[in-house]
Write an enzyme that holds these catalytic residues in place. Structure first.
Site, PDB file in Angstrom:
ATOM      1  N   ARG A  46       0.850  -1.196   0.000  1.00 35.23           N
ATOM      2  CA  ARG A  46       0.000   0.000   0.000  1.00 35.23           C
ATOM      3  C   ARG A  46       0.885   1.244   0.000  1.00 35.23           C
ATOM      4  O   ARG A  46       0.573   2.258  -0.603  1.00 35.23           O
ATOM      5  CB  ARG A  46      -0.951   0.020   1.210  1.00 35.23           C
ATOM      6  N   TYR A  98     -17.506  16.080 -14.902  1.00 35.67           N
ATOM      7  CA  TYR A  98     -17.868  14.665 -14.921  1.00 35.67           C
ATOM      8  C   TYR A  98     -18.934  14.409 -13.841  1.00 35.67           C
ATOM      9  O   TYR A  98     -18.803  14.879 -12.715  1.00 35.67           O
ATOM     10  CB  TYR A  98     -16.594  13.863 -14.639  1.00 35.67           C
ATOM     11  N   ASP A 170      -8.680  18.809 -13.871  1.00 35.96           N
ATOM     12  CA  ASP A 170      -8.952  17.450 -14.322  1.00 35.96           C
ATOM     13  C   ASP A 170      -8.635  17.424 -15.817  1.00 35.96           C
ATOM     14  O   ASP A 170      -9.355  18.005 -16.627  1.00 35.96           O
ATOM     15  CB  ASP A 170     -10.429  17.107 -14.053  1.00 35.96           C
ATOM     16  N   LYS A 195      -9.243   6.328 -18.887  1.00 34.11           N
ATOM     17  CA  LYS A 195      -9.592   6.884 -20.187  1.00 34.11           C
ATOM     18  C   LYS A 195      -8.365   6.882 -21.107  1.00 34.11           C
ATOM     19  O   LYS A 195      -7.866   5.828 -21.418  1.00 34.11           O
ATOM     20  CB  LYS A 195     -10.219   8.264 -20.008  1.00 34.11           C
TER      21      LYS A 195
END
Ligand SMILES: *Cc1c(COP(=O)(O)O)cnc(C)c1O
Length: 380
Positions: A46, A98, A170, A195
């Site tokens: 992690r 979004y 973004d 994307k």
């Protein structure tokens, strides 16, 4: 080094033990220590993982940043940025973001005392007026989704800086190939690597890039403390996708420009929104702050909901699906699909009508895309 060289080499030196040319998938949760607390720099996956680090270094370089911090999804990356804030803080946001961003801000973080003010950031005057009331963060999406409105990043980031607010952009819709917001004064760039970065519709991921060491340390603290990390396989898939980002983006742009021109001339299409068309109200700004445009096109059909439905059922090369940015062409209906999480009145005020259709133009042969659209438009 230039873009395509960095995409293939940044963070991706041959592996030290074997010389493996491709960064291995370090599929391990933990690492052996020689003596308690004496380790190789890797303790637990992690916190540190070499595959993830390679991806972080590569995307940071492509964005002209210094630090990359990867997450399990774009929304996990956004969540980490929201954790930089505290109750009582205020965020000014582009109003046409979004749908999942809107949902996270309004339905998760508002109840923790963070205030969001939505503004049409394509007019920087709106941003300046909203910032004046004491703001910790300016959140921009440019081009926006699905209306493809642009924000003048330099002017907006300068306004944010003057009131001590961080600017986040973004950059999912452009990818680092077409614009680097950090170069225009933004403090933080965030991507849904699901994307264009991944580019093959086979992985979900997110990444944050910044330059400032102290800011990076705060984001990395959240990455470890909250734990929304990508697994090594997913990091590897995104990194594999990133290697071809430049060639893919070039082709997305060429295909999309031809598709946009074709649609604009088609009688069944009322209006096409694509920043590289001369008809786009911010065409000049697009040319000034972007090197090109991705495969995203939005159009209004000269029809109604039923006509839109028939059209979307008829396409064969385009696939009716949510998401975007992969090699294959996708098409969708924002009001029913990606933007259903927005209240109806918000959708209406943004122009997300029943005849609005969003295309993610892929890298197939463009003649096949044009004939597919032509055949499907015949049923509208
Ligand atoms: C998809 C998307 C997101 C969310 O990313 P996920 O990887 O789906 O969590 C955020 N911003 C934009 C612009 C997106 O297209």
């Amino acid at each position: 080094m230039k873009f395509n060289t960095k995409a293939i080499h940044s963070g991706q030196a041959p592996e030290s033990r074997t010389g493996a040319v491709v960064v291995p998938v370090f599929q391990t949760s933990t690492y052996a220590q020689e003596s308690p607390g004496r380790h190789t720099g890797y303790e637990y996956s992690r916190t540190q993982n070499p595959t993830r680090e390679a991806l972080e270094a590569c995307v940071a370089d492509l964005e002209m940043g210094k630090h990359g911090v990867a997450f399990a999804s774009g929304l996990a990356a956004e969540d980490a940025l929201m954790h930089l804030l505290s109750a009582g803080d205020r965020v000014v946001c582009s109003d046409d973001v979004y749908g999942g961003t809107y949902r996270q801000f309004e339905r998760v973080f508002r109840k923790h005392g963070i205030d969001f003010q939505w503004v049409d950031s394509s007019d920087v005057g709106n941003v300046e007026r909203a910032l004046a009331k004491g703001t910790r963060m300016l959140w921009l999406e440019t081009p926006t989704n699905p209306m493809l409105k642009l924000t003048d990043k330099s002017a907006a980031a300068a306004a944010a800086r003057s009131v001590g607010a961080l600017t986040v952009v973004d950059n999912t819709f452009s990818s680092p190939y077409f614009q680097n917001p950090l170069e225009l004064g933004a403090d933080i760039v965030v991507h849904s690597s699901t994307k264009y970065l991944g580019g093959h519709s086979d992985v979900v991921g997110g990444i944050v890039v910044c330059r400032d060491d102290e800011l990076a340390q705060r984001i990395r603290f959240v990455q470890n403390a909250v734990g929304g990390v990508p697994g090594p396989w997913d990091a590897w898939l995104v990194l594999r996708g990133v290697k071809t980002l430049g060639v893919r983006m070039q082709r997305h742009f060429e295909n999309a420009l031809q598709v946009a021109r074709f649609l604009e001339a088609h009688p069944k299409v009322e209006r096409v929104i694509f920043p590289w068309l001369e008809s786009h109200p911010q065409h000049a700004l697009a040319r000034a702050q972007m090197k090109g445009m991705s495969g995203m096109i939005t159009m209004y059909l000269a029809s109604d909901l039923e006509g839109a439905r028939r059209f979307l059922e008829k396409v064969r090369v385009f696939t009716l699906a949510e998401s975007l940015g992969g090699v294959e062409s996708l098409i969708e209906h924002p009001a029913i699909m990606t933007h259903a999480s927005l209240p109806a009145e918000v959708r209406a005020s943004l122009g997300i009508a029943d005849t609005l259709v969003r295309l993610s133009v892929g890298i197939e042969d463009v003649s096949d895309l044009l004939s597919d659209l032509d055949a499907a438009l015949a049923v509208v």
